[in-house]
Motif scaffolding. Structure first.
Motif, PDB file in Angstrom:
ATOM      1  N   PRO A  92       0.788  -1.238   0.000  1.00 10.89           N
ATOM      2  CA  PRO A  92       0.000   0.000   0.000  1.00 10.89           C
ATOM      3  C   PRO A  92       0.819   1.287   0.000  1.00 10.89           C
ATOM      4  O   PRO A  92       0.255   2.376  -0.085  1.00 10.89           O
ATOM      5  N   VAL A  93       2.145   1.202   0.073  1.00  8.43           N
ATOM      6  CA  VAL A  93       2.978   2.395   0.269  1.00  8.43           C
ATOM      7  C   VAL A  93       2.993   3.268  -0.978  1.00  8.43           C
ATOM      8  O   VAL A  93       3.094   2.784  -2.111  1.00  8.43           O
ATOM      9  N   VAL A  94       2.901   4.570  -0.750  1.00  8.04           N
ATOM     10  CA  VAL A  94       3.134   5.596  -1.764  1.00  8.04           C
ATOM     11  C   VAL A  94       4.165   6.564  -1.189  1.00  8.04           C
ATOM     12  O   VAL A  94       4.013   7.008  -0.045  1.00  8.04           O
ATOM     13  N   LEU A  95       5.197   6.878  -1.939  1.00 10.36           N
ATOM     14  CA  LEU A  95       6.210   7.840  -1.500  1.00 10.36           C
ATOM     15  C   LEU A  95       5.964   9.181  -2.187  1.00 10.36           C
ATOM     16  O   LEU A  95       5.664   9.228  -3.384  1.00 10.36           O
ATOM     17  N   ARG A  96       6.092  10.250  -1.424  1.00  6.95           N
ATOM     18  CA  ARG A  96       5.974  11.594  -1.980  1.00  6.95           C
ATOM     19  C   ARG A  96       7.267  12.346  -1.673  1.00  6.95           C
ATOM     20  O   ARG A  96       7.640  12.505  -0.511  1.00  6.95           O
ATOM     21  N   ARG A  97       7.901  12.829  -2.712  1.00  2.00           N
ATOM     22  CA  ARG A  97       9.197  13.459  -2.541  1.00  2.00           C
ATOM     23  C   ARG A  97       9.066  14.972  -2.433  1.00  2.00           C
ATOM     24  O   ARG A  97       8.330  15.610  -3.176  1.00  2.00           O
ATOM     25  N   VAL A 122      11.750  18.567  -1.431  1.00  2.00           N
ATOM     26  CA  VAL A 122      13.107  19.007  -1.762  1.00  2.00           C
ATOM     27  C   VAL A 122      14.129  18.317  -0.866  1.00  2.00           C
ATOM     28  O   VAL A 122      15.145  17.797  -1.335  1.00  2.00           O
ATOM     29  N   GLU A 123      13.849  18.272   0.437  1.00  4.86           N
ATOM     30  CA  GLU A 123      14.791  17.676   1.383  1.00  4.86           C
ATOM     31  C   GLU A 123      14.097  16.700   2.323  1.00  4.86           C
ATOM     32  O   GLU A 123      14.577  16.449   3.429  1.00  4.86           O
ATOM     33  N   HIS A 124      12.976  16.166   1.917  1.00  3.06           N
ATOM     34  CA  HIS A 124      12.296  15.185   2.746  1.00  3.06           C
ATOM     35  C   HIS A 124      11.530  14.211   1.860  1.00  3.06           C
ATOM     36  O   HIS A 124      11.344  14.448   0.667  1.00  3.06           O
ATOM     37  N   LEU A 125      11.097  13.133   2.465  1.00  3.16           N
ATOM     38  CA  LEU A 125      10.343  12.102   1.758  1.00  3.16           C
ATOM     39  C   LEU A 125       9.178  11.691   2.653  1.00  3.16           C
ATOM     40  O   LEU A 125       9.376  11.366   3.831  1.00  3.16           O
ATOM     41  N   GLU A 126       7.969  11.745   2.113  1.00  2.00           N
ATOM     42  CA  GLU A 126       6.784  11.352   2.880  1.00  2.00           C
ATOM     43  C   GLU A 126       6.428   9.908   2.559  1.00  2.00           C
ATOM     44  O   GLU A 126       6.439   9.492   1.400  1.00  2.00           O
ATOM     45  N   VAL A 127       6.128   9.166   3.611  1.00  2.00           N
ATOM     46  CA  VAL A 127       5.643   7.794   3.454  1.00  2.00           C
ATOM     47  C   VAL A 127       4.132   7.827   3.634  1.00  2.00           C
ATOM     48  O   VAL A 127       3.634   8.155   4.715  1.00  2.00           O
ATOM     49  N   CYS A 128       3.423   7.528   2.566  1.00  7.89           N
ATOM     50  CA  CYS A 128       1.963   7.620   2.554  1.00  7.89           C
ATOM     51  C   CYS A 128       1.377   6.273   2.151  1.00  7.89           C
ATOM     52  O   CYS A 128       2.100   5.299   1.953  1.00  7.89           O
ATOM     53  N   TRP A 129       0.055   6.210   2.042  1.00  6.61           N
ATOM     54  CA  TRP A 129      -0.574   4.960   1.624  1.00  6.61           C
ATOM     55  C   TRP A 129      -1.688   5.226   0.629  1.00  6.61           C
ATOM     56  O   TRP A 129      -2.247   6.308   0.562  1.00  6.61           O
ATOM     57  N   ASP A 130      -1.959   4.210  -0.162  1.00  5.40           N
ATOM     58  CA  ASP A 130      -3.014   4.248  -1.164  1.00  5.40           C
ATOM     59  C   ASP A 130      -4.258   3.607  -0.555  1.00  5.40           C
ATOM     60  O   ASP A 130      -4.260   2.399  -0.291  1.00  5.40           O
ATOM     61  N   PRO A 131      -5.328   4.377  -0.303  1.00  6.50           N
ATOM     62  CA  PRO A 131      -6.518   3.800   0.331  1.00  6.50           C
ATOM     63  C   PRO A 131      -7.167   2.696  -0.490  1.00  6.50           C
ATOM     64  O   PRO A 131      -7.886   1.861   0.051  1.00  6.50           O
ATOM     65  N   ALA A 132      -6.896   2.656  -1.803  1.00 13.15           N
ATOM     66  CA  ALA A 132      -7.442   1.588  -2.634  1.00 13.15           C
ATOM     67  C   ALA A 132      -6.767   0.257  -2.342  1.00 13.15           C
ATOM     68  O   ALA A 132      -7.261  -0.796  -2.763  1.00 13.15           O
ATOM     69  N   ARG A 133      -5.636   0.294  -1.621  1.00 11.86           N
ATOM     70  CA  ARG A 133      -4.904  -0.930  -1.293  1.00 11.86           C
ATOM     71  C   ARG A 133      -5.029  -1.274   0.187  1.00 11.86           C
ATOM     72  O   ARG A 133      -4.138  -1.897   0.764  1.00 11.86           O
ATOM     73  N   THR A 134      -6.115  -0.864   0.792  1.00 11.80           N
ATOM     74  CA  THR A 134      -6.416  -1.259   2.161  1.00 11.80           C
ATOM     75  C   THR A 134      -7.527  -2.301   2.130  1.00 11.80           C
ATOM     76  O   THR A 134      -8.274  -2.407   1.153  1.00 11.80           O
ATOM     77  N   PRO A 194       7.169  -1.746  -8.327  1.00  4.01           N
ATOM     78  CA  PRO A 194       7.863  -0.534  -7.874  1.00  4.01           C
ATOM     79  C   PRO A 194       6.927   0.325  -7.022  1.00  4.01           C
ATOM     80  O   PRO A 194       5.741   0.480  -7.340  1.00  4.01           O
ATOM     81  N   THR A 195       7.443   0.873  -5.949  1.00  5.55           N
ATOM     82  CA  THR A 195       6.643   1.749  -5.091  1.00  5.55           C
ATOM     83  C   THR A 195       6.379   3.066  -5.824  1.00  5.55           C
ATOM     84  O   THR A 195       7.321   3.711  -6.295  1.00  5.55           O
ATOM     85  N   PRO A 196       5.126   3.480  -5.939  1.00  4.68           N
ATOM     86  CA  PRO A 196       4.841   4.751  -6.624  1.00  4.68           C
ATOM     87  C   PRO A 196       5.512   5.930  -5.917  1.00  4.68           C
ATOM     88  O   PRO A 196       5.539   5.989  -4.678  1.00  4.68           O
ATOM     89  N   VAL A 197       6.055   6.852  -6.694  1.00  4.44           N
ATOM     90  CA  VAL A 197       6.688   8.061  -6.161  1.00  4.44           C
ATOM     91  C   VAL A 197       5.982   9.265  -6.769  1.00  4.44           C
ATOM     92  O   VAL A 197       5.927   9.414  -7.996  1.00  4.44           O
ATOM     93  N   GLU A 198       5.459  10.122  -5.911  1.00  2.31           N
ATOM     94  CA  GLU A 198       4.751  11.321  -6.344  1.00  2.31           C
ATOM     95  C   GLU A 198       5.470  12.552  -5.809  1.00  2.31           C
ATOM     96  O   GLU A 198       6.411  12.442  -5.016  1.00  2.31           O
ATOM     97  N   VAL A 199       5.011  13.718  -6.228  1.00  5.73           N
ATOM     98  CA  VAL A 199       5.526  14.970  -5.681  1.00  5.73           C
ATOM     99  C   VAL A 199       4.726  15.311  -4.430  1.00  5.73           C
ATOM    100  O   VAL A 199       3.496  15.194  -4.413  1.00  5.73           O
ATOM    101  N   ALA A 200       5.415  15.707  -3.372  1.00 11.00           N
ATOM    102  CA  ALA A 200       4.760  16.026  -2.113  1.00 11.00           C
ATOM    103  C   ALA A 200       3.751  17.158  -2.294  1.00 11.00           C
ATOM    104  O   ALA A 200       3.997  18.127  -3.032  1.00 11.00           O
ATOM    105  N   LEU A 201       2.640  17.049  -1.603  1.00 12.67           N
ATOM    106  CA  LEU A 201       1.608  18.073  -1.667  1.00 12.67           C
ATOM    107  C   LEU A 201       2.049  19.325  -0.932  1.00 12.67           C
ATOM    108  O   LEU A 201       2.794  19.238   0.053  1.00 12.67           O
ATOM    109  N   PRO A 202       1.594  20.501  -1.335  1.00 17.12           N
ATOM    110  CA  PRO A 202       1.931  21.722  -0.590  1.00 17.12           C
ATOM    111  C   PRO A 202       1.214  21.714   0.755  1.00 17.12           C
ATOM    112  O   PRO A 202       0.178  21.049   0.916  1.00 17.12           O
ATOM    113  N   PRO A 203       1.731  22.418   1.773  1.00 18.05           N
ATOM    114  CA  PRO A 203       1.081  22.466   3.089  1.00 18.05           C
ATOM    115  C   PRO A 203      -0.353  22.990   2.959  1.00 18.05           C
ATOM    116  O   PRO A 203      -0.638  23.875   2.162  1.00 18.05           O
TER     117      PRO A 203
END
Length: 319
Positions: free
Chosen positions: A25-30, A32-44, A309-318
């Motif tokens: 279920p992991v989705v990574l969001r990149r 500039v200097e951090h990486l978010e570990v997120c999840w895909d609700p469709a894979r729960t 492969p684990t999906p990698v997206e761009v991190a969302l803005p605050p």
């Protein structure tokens, strides 16, 4: 190359971490200097993971695996809990000091779980206790194993619920995906080809006897053990810690010549969940069962399961 690029270079190894039914279920969001570990609700999974415990365990195991894999290249990672259900975010990773992991990236790349029937004699309760001790689990986390007479009854009850009840059987069938890069192979359920074909074709409500035909008898289960959180808090952050412990326990088992396989239907089945809660209450210390595994030596060494492969997206803005 940035720090984020360096960490992402370890993703092919980190994706070897376990997840419920290999749902990944992991989705990574990149950033500039951090990486978010997120999840895909469709894979729960709503039936086999009613409280979300297995999701948090899966995410925690992935984080542990990514930190371990990055350390192979002397890349340090600091893990910050950052649970945000609106963004489906579990944690944020930032640069940190490299640490010397207990297990190697090569061990993680070659990690296999137990499938099919386990050979006798099964590991003793003492062997399971030694395995847990060697894994150096976090504070407040322990492994509780049961004698076969008690464990076999639990396994059979949950097995009949899984294969004989329409909702869990339907959810399981959706993740039995022969030849796919996610989900599990029928062999992981201990189903021979003829029974696997019958299981994949069956739908709707079936009689109890037909449920037994679809799933067969859970023979060769091995020694049943529970990962118990003595703190009993639950929740994403704490269960993430236990997910890392579950990964380490599996890697330690391989060093002992053993294999682990998670049995999420024992924590999803209402009857066995209640029975295990009573067994834990009767043990030396109270706690909450986070996961149940079977421990043993497969009669036939299983192959490496596939990974996407684990999906990698761009991190969302605050927000």
């Amino acid at each position: 190359m940035t720090w984020v690029d360096d960490v992402l270079a370890s993703e092919p190894t980190a994706r070897r971490a376990p997840s419920l039914l290999n749902s990944q279920p992991v989705v990574l969001r990149r950033g500039v200097e951090h990486l978010e570990v997120c999840w895909d609700p469709a894979r729960t999974l709503s039936v086999l993971d009613p409280d979300g415990d297995q999701l948090w365990l899966s995410l925690g195991a992935f984080v542990e695996a990514l930190v371990l894999a990055a350390a192979e290249n002397a890349v340090g990672v600091t893990v910050e809990s950052s649970y945000d259900p609106a963004r489906h975010r579990f944690a944020v990773l930032r640069p940190g000091r490299p640490r010397a992991p207990r297990y190697t990236a090569e061990e993680l790349r070659n990690r296999v779980s137990g499938t099919g029937r386990f050979a006798t004699p099964y590991p003793s309760l003492h062997e399971v206790a030694e395995l847990a001790r060697a894994a150096e689990l976090p504070a407040g986390v322990r492994v509780l194993a049961w004698e076969h007479a008690r464990a076999d009854a639990l396994a059979e009850q949950a097995h009949r619920w899984l294969f004989g009840t329409p909702e869990p059987r339907r959810e399981l069938r959706a993740w039995v995906r022969p030849g796919a890069d996610d989900g599990i192979e029928p062999e992981a359920l201990g189903l021979p080809p003829w029974r696997a074909s019958l299981f994949l074709a069956a739908g709707g409500t079936v009689a109890e006897a037909m449920g037994d035909v679809l799933g067969g008898h859970p023979r060769g289960v091995g020694t049943l053990a529970a990962l118990v959180d003595d703190e009993g808090r639950g929740g994403p952050v704490r269960l993430g810690v236990l997910g890392g412990a579950l990964l380490r326990l599996g890697l330690q088992a391989i060093r002992h010549g053993l294999r682990l396989q998670s049995l999420p239907h024992l924590t999803a089945c209402p009857a066995t969940r209640d029975d295990m809660a009573r067994l834990v209450a009767e043990s030396d210390a109270p706690g909450r069962v986070a996961a149940v595994v079977r421990v043993g030596v497969p009669e036939h060494e299983p192959p490496l399961s596939r990974r996407r492969p684990t999906p990698v997206e761009v991190a969302l803005p605050p927000m």
